[in-house]
Design a protein around this motif. Structure first.
Motif, PDB file in Angstrom:
ATOM      1  N   THR A   6       0.715  -1.349   0.028  1.00  0.00           N
ATOM      2  CA  THR A   6      -0.104   0.065   0.014  1.00  0.00           C
ATOM      3  C   THR A   6       0.804   1.417   0.006  1.00  0.00           C
ATOM      4  O   THR A   6       0.617   2.118  -0.590  1.00  0.00           O
ATOM      5  CB  THR A   6      -0.831   0.099   1.371  1.00  0.00           C
ATOM      6  OG1 THR A   6      -0.125  -0.155   2.487  1.00  0.00           O
ATOM      7  CG2 THR A   6      -1.984  -0.738   1.043  1.00  0.00           C
ATOM      8  N   PRO A  23      -4.517   3.392  -9.013  1.00  0.00           N
ATOM      9  CA  PRO A  23      -4.052   2.467  -7.981  1.00  0.00           C
ATOM     10  C   PRO A  23      -3.565   1.257  -8.414  1.00  0.00           C
ATOM     11  O   PRO A  23      -4.497   0.494  -9.097  1.00  0.00           O
ATOM     12  CB  PRO A  23      -4.949   2.462  -6.710  1.00  0.00           C
ATOM     13  CG  PRO A  23      -6.377   2.694  -7.526  1.00  0.00           C
ATOM     14  CD  PRO A  23      -5.891   3.603  -8.627  1.00  0.00           C
ATOM     15  N   ARG A  25      -2.834  -2.802  -8.519  1.00  0.00           N
ATOM     16  CA  ARG A  25      -3.802  -3.736  -8.250  1.00  0.00           C
ATOM     17  C   ARG A  25      -3.682  -3.920  -6.880  1.00  0.00           C
ATOM     18  O   ARG A  25      -4.845  -4.387  -6.179  1.00  0.00           O
ATOM     19  CB  ARG A  25      -3.657  -4.941  -9.017  1.00  0.00           C
ATOM     20  CG  ARG A  25      -4.970  -5.574  -9.368  1.00  0.00           C
ATOM     21  CD  ARG A  25      -4.700  -6.989  -9.907  1.00  0.00           C
ATOM     22  NE  ARG A  25      -5.639  -7.274 -11.149  1.00  0.00           N
ATOM     23  CZ  ARG A  25      -5.136  -7.936 -12.140  1.00  0.00           C
ATOM     24  NH1 ARG A  25      -3.974  -8.564 -12.091  1.00  0.00           N
ATOM     25  NH2 ARG A  25      -5.884  -8.064 -13.018  1.00  0.00           N
ATOM     26  N   LYS A  26      -2.458  -4.275  -6.458  1.00  0.00           N
ATOM     27  CA  LYS A  26      -2.278  -4.937  -5.065  1.00  0.00           C
ATOM     28  C   LYS A  26      -2.901  -3.721  -4.008  1.00  0.00           C
ATOM     29  O   LYS A  26      -3.365  -4.302  -2.980  1.00  0.00           O
ATOM     30  CB  LYS A  26      -0.812  -4.900  -4.693  1.00  0.00           C
ATOM     31  CG  LYS A  26      -0.246  -6.228  -5.297  1.00  0.00           C
ATOM     32  CD  LYS A  26       1.177  -6.497  -4.808  1.00  0.00           C
ATOM     33  CE  LYS A  26       1.679  -7.641  -5.665  1.00  0.00           C
ATOM     34  NZ  LYS A  26       3.212  -7.564  -5.748  1.00  0.00           N
ATOM     35  N   GLN A  27      -2.861  -2.619  -4.318  1.00  0.00           N
ATOM     36  CA  GLN A  27      -3.330  -1.683  -3.485  1.00  0.00           C
ATOM     37  C   GLN A  27      -4.780  -1.815  -3.201  1.00  0.00           C
ATOM     38  O   GLN A  27      -5.661  -1.831  -2.329  1.00  0.00           O
ATOM     39  CB  GLN A  27      -3.233  -0.129  -3.864  1.00  0.00           C
ATOM     40  CG  GLN A  27      -2.923   0.802  -2.762  1.00  0.00           C
ATOM     41  CD  GLN A  27      -2.403   2.170  -3.494  1.00  0.00           C
ATOM     42  OE1 GLN A  27      -2.232   2.306  -4.484  1.00  0.00           O
ATOM     43  NE2 GLN A  27      -2.120   2.940  -2.416  1.00  0.00           N
ATOM     44  N   GLY A  28      -5.648  -2.255  -4.378  1.00  0.00           N
ATOM     45  CA  GLY A  28      -6.978  -2.595  -4.550  1.00  0.00           C
ATOM     46  C   GLY A  28      -7.252  -3.682  -3.545  1.00  0.00           C
ATOM     47  O   GLY A  28      -8.146  -3.737  -2.537  1.00  0.00           O
ATOM     48  N   ALA A  31      -6.838  -2.468   0.261  1.00  0.00           N
ATOM     49  CA  ALA A  31      -8.112  -1.603   0.479  1.00  0.00           C
ATOM     50  C   ALA A  31      -9.354  -2.414   0.468  1.00  0.00           C
ATOM     51  O   ALA A  31     -10.029  -2.118   1.673  1.00  0.00           O
ATOM     52  CB  ALA A  31      -8.405  -0.661  -0.568  1.00  0.00           C
ATOM     53  N   LEU A  32      -9.432  -3.380  -0.120  1.00  0.00           N
ATOM     54  CA  LEU A  32     -10.527  -4.474   0.190  1.00  0.00           C
ATOM     55  C   LEU A  32     -10.694  -4.937   1.635  1.00  0.00           C
ATOM     56  O   LEU A  32     -11.543  -5.112   2.194  1.00  0.00           O
ATOM     57  CB  LEU A  32     -10.588  -5.318  -1.059  1.00  0.00           C
ATOM     58  CG  LEU A  32     -11.716  -6.436  -1.027  1.00  0.00           C
ATOM     59  CD1 LEU A  32     -13.044  -5.632  -1.401  1.00  0.00           C
ATOM     60  CD2 LEU A  32     -11.482  -7.577  -2.022  1.00  0.00           C
TER      61      LEU A  32
END
Lengths: 311, 398
Positions: A6, A23, A25-28, A31-32
């Motif tokens: 992140t 952002p 993908r990993k940040q997604g 966040a999820l």
């Protein structure tokens, strides 16, 4: 990992004015996870739960199922026909009842002996010895755990033998060595499992604040009364934690029984004989259910004491 | 797992050396060796080395110098035959049977209490002994026996044998025993100091005793007991148990008991007596008047083996005088090939183990798996099988 990704900056966009910072993908994912506590919990628990279910519970279930199968006596192959024969044999044949009672007796005796020896030792280490001695004594208690179980059992075999150390020591006071027998099994197991009793009790004593003992003394209690009314109630869970170790370990033992037991059979040796010699896995599984049931009952009985928190 | 890998021997190695071993091949017709595989057909010819061989054996039977540099009979075999040896040891006959079922092993050293199970399960092939040069030298009393030959079909190469003897402390047991009654009917005299082998197969020892002393039971073979005969043996063993100080399954532990005096009379293997004597314990062994139980090992070829040429080469090699002498001496047993006796380091080896003594060997009832179809040939009764013996053994020990 998630935390790192992140904060890691995404690749800098190459200056296209209309391009919005997307952002990575990993940040997604993080966040999820941040938004959904359930998902977070699931992620955390999947691995240990899989371990528990697959390796632990599934293995136990497999054991139970194996106990319901039979062995084709001609080829020695396990045949998967359902039958309660093995369990019935184990429950109704008197020899298995005798062996079960003997095993329980040995486990209880070992536990009681260890408890009687461990209490004063743990008390001395935790409350009497100086800080420097405490460390040394704890190391001394742990030391036997560094030596192989087999070496210790065979050492006891020599001690207990005819003309061995025990006979030599006992002769002046008219005591005989028990030789290879049930008593020998109890002595040896009590020696081997002793550290498992001392350590939890020692931890329990450490938790008793000194101020409480002083207060008890100030209020006029004699040492024995303080021990009985103040320390013991606090110690009970630790002692029970110790007994779970010594009791369950003794219940499943087969090596010591073979080395110093002479003719003594325990549940463990019966399982060993059926797996190793007769290739009768179903019967062995049925026998091994006995100690499982016993220890489950014991855990059920002591669960309210808080002992399980002390393991 | 003791695995050996020497990559410099390519699997496709030439098989010239292999031919040297096949000189005695009485090949009938042109059947190529490889075709013999599937249906358990007998091989008619040893072909070229396949380059590898996977062996399942008792520990001590396959030494390549990794345990003791001086003990190595595998390397010469590999050099002669180009068969790369992989070795897996097993601890008990039952483990051996289970492992052999996987089909991963080419040859196995099976004791009599395993061989019948392997044959019954179709895990091993019949062996054409004509192809094995050293077979003709093997002691005749080891050939065509119940544990290596079924319905006249031979299943392997005899390897070595030994007896379960009666051992006693010469300084503590008087007079010297000559009968198994020392551990049965007269066990009382040494109560608490009698020892016995800790395995269900020991029931055969009691059956052997009853065979001679209670002929009305009608026991003809200690491994073929109907329910009534088994009950009688169990009763005898239960009576014996009161006087047993210890059951042994590990020969070193047994020797220790005799040394300390915790045991003074009971069964042993010759190797145990040798160790005890070397340690200075005053023990003597005797083959009692009733005879004794014993063991005889046979090398067998796996039915699913893909390396049958190498398997045959091994069977022949292991019974060669040099290899047989090395194994017998290292393991502590009587060799199967009398020519081995001249090659042992200890010249008295064969004498100690009564190797060529046929009369001695004839008094031995070699371990045989008890199965439902009585091995003594009776068809009117059902015999008790090994799993029943195991249950009985649990009961005897109480």
């Amino acid at each position: 990992m998630a935390m790192q990704t992140t904060t890691a900056p995404g690749p800098a966009p190459a200056g296209g004015p209309e391009r919005k910072p997307v952002p990575p993908r990993k940040q997604g994912i993080s966040a999820l996870l941040h938004r959904s506590p359930r998902l977070r919990l699931a992620g955390l628990l999947t691995a240990p739960a899989a371990w528990l279910i697959l390796v632990y519970i599934a293995a136990l279930a497999a054991l139970l199922i194996t106990a319901l199968w039979t062995v084709d006596t001609f080829t020695g192959k396990v045949s998967t026909t359902w039958t309660f024969d093995n369990i019935r044999t184990v429950l109704t044949t008197s020899v298995y009842q005798v062996i079960t009672l003997r095993t329980i007796y040995i486990a209880v005796a070992v536990t009681v002996i260890d408890m009687v020896i461990a209490l004063p030792i743990a008390f001395f280490i935790a409350k009497v010895a100086t800080a420097r001695w405490q460390k040394l004594l704890v190391i001394a208690v742990l030391m036997p755990l560094w030596a192989s179980y087999l070496v210790k059992a065979y050492a006891w075999r020599n001690v207990l033998a005819e003309g061995g150390l025990l006979e030599w020591l006992g002769r002046p006071i008219g005591l005989d060595s028990p030789g290879y027998s049930e008593t020998a099994v109890i002595l040896t197991l009590a020696y081997i499992w002793l550290p498992y009793m001392i350590l939890p009790i020692h931890a329990g004593f450490e938790r008793v604040p000194n101020s409480m003992l002083e207060a008890s003394g100030d209020l006029g209690a004699k040492p024995w009364t303080t021990m009985r009314l103040v320390m013991l109630p606090i110690l009970v869970p630790s002692i029970i934690a110790g007994t779970i170790f010594t009791f369950s370990l003794s219940l499943g033992d087969y090596i010591t029984a073979q080395i110093v037991g002479g003719t003594t059979q325990m549940l463990g040796t019966v399982v060993y004989a059926n797996v190793g010699a007769a290739n009768n896995l179903p019967l062995a599984a049925a026998v091994s259910l006995i100690p499982i049931v016993i220890i489950m009952i014991y855990l059920f009985v002591v669960r309210r004491t808080g002992a399980l928190n002390n393991l | 797992m003791a695995t050996r890998n020497k990559p410099y021997w390519a699997i496709s190695a030439v098989a010239v050396a292999a031919l040297a071993l096949t000189s005695c091949g009485t090949a009938q017709g042109g059947g190529s060796g490889e075709t013999a595989a599937a249906g358990g057909e007998v091989k008619t010819e040893i072909g070229a080395s396949e380059g590898k061989l996977s062996i399942l054996a008792w520990p001590g039977y396959v030494e390549d110098g990794s345990n003791d540099p001086k003990v190595d009979w595998v390397t010469p075999f590999e050099e002669q035959t180009q068969c790369q040896v992989e070795f897996k040891p097993f601890g008990t006959s039952d483990e051996a049977v289970t492992l052999m079922r996987t089909g991963q092993y080419d040859v196995i050293s099976a004791s009599g209490d395993a061989s019948l199970r392997l044959i019954a399960g179709g895990d091993v092939d019949p062996v054409n002994t004509d192809l094995l040069e050293n077979y003709k030298d093997v002691y005749p009393f080891l050939k065509d026996k119940a544990w290596n030959t079924v319905d006249g079909v031979n299943y392997g190469m005899p390897h070595g044998w030994g007896a379960n003897l009666l051992m006693y402390r010469a300084d503590k047991v008087e007079p010297a025993p000559t009968s198994w009654s020392a551990v049965f009917d007269d066990a009382e005299q040494n109560s608490g100091k009698v020892t016995a082998y800790d395995s269900p197969i020991y029931i055969a020892d009691a059956a052997l005793y009853l065979m001679k002393h209670n002929p009305e039971l009608g026991i003809k073979n200690p491994y073929a007991l109907d329910q009534e005969q088994l009950d009688a043996a169990v009763e005898l063993l239960k009576k014996q148990r009161e006087h047993v100080g210890e059951y042994w399954s590990d020969v070193v532990k047994e020797v220790q008991s005799f040394a300390s005096g915790s045991s003074v009379v009971g069964t042993t293997w010759q190797v145990g007596a040798n160790i005890a004597k070397a340690d200075g314990t005053k023990v003597e062994t005797v083959l009692p008047e009733e005879g004794a139980t014993g063991w005889s090992d046979t090398w067998m070829v796996g039915s699913q083996s893909k390396n049958k040429n190498c398997a045959y080469m091994w069977l022949d090699y292991i019974a060669s005088p040099e290899a047989n002498a090395a194994v017998a001496e290292y393991f502590g047993e009587s060799p199967a090939n009398p020519k081995a006796c001249e090659l042992t380091e200890d010249k008295g080896h064969c004498e100690t183990y009564h190797s060529g003594d046929e009369e001695y060997a004839s008094q031995i009832w070699y371990w045989t798996t008890p199965v439902e179809n009585c091995v003594d040939g009776r068809t009117d009764v059902k015999c008790t099988d090994y799993s029943e013996w195991t249950k009985a053994w649990t009961e005897i020990k109480g």
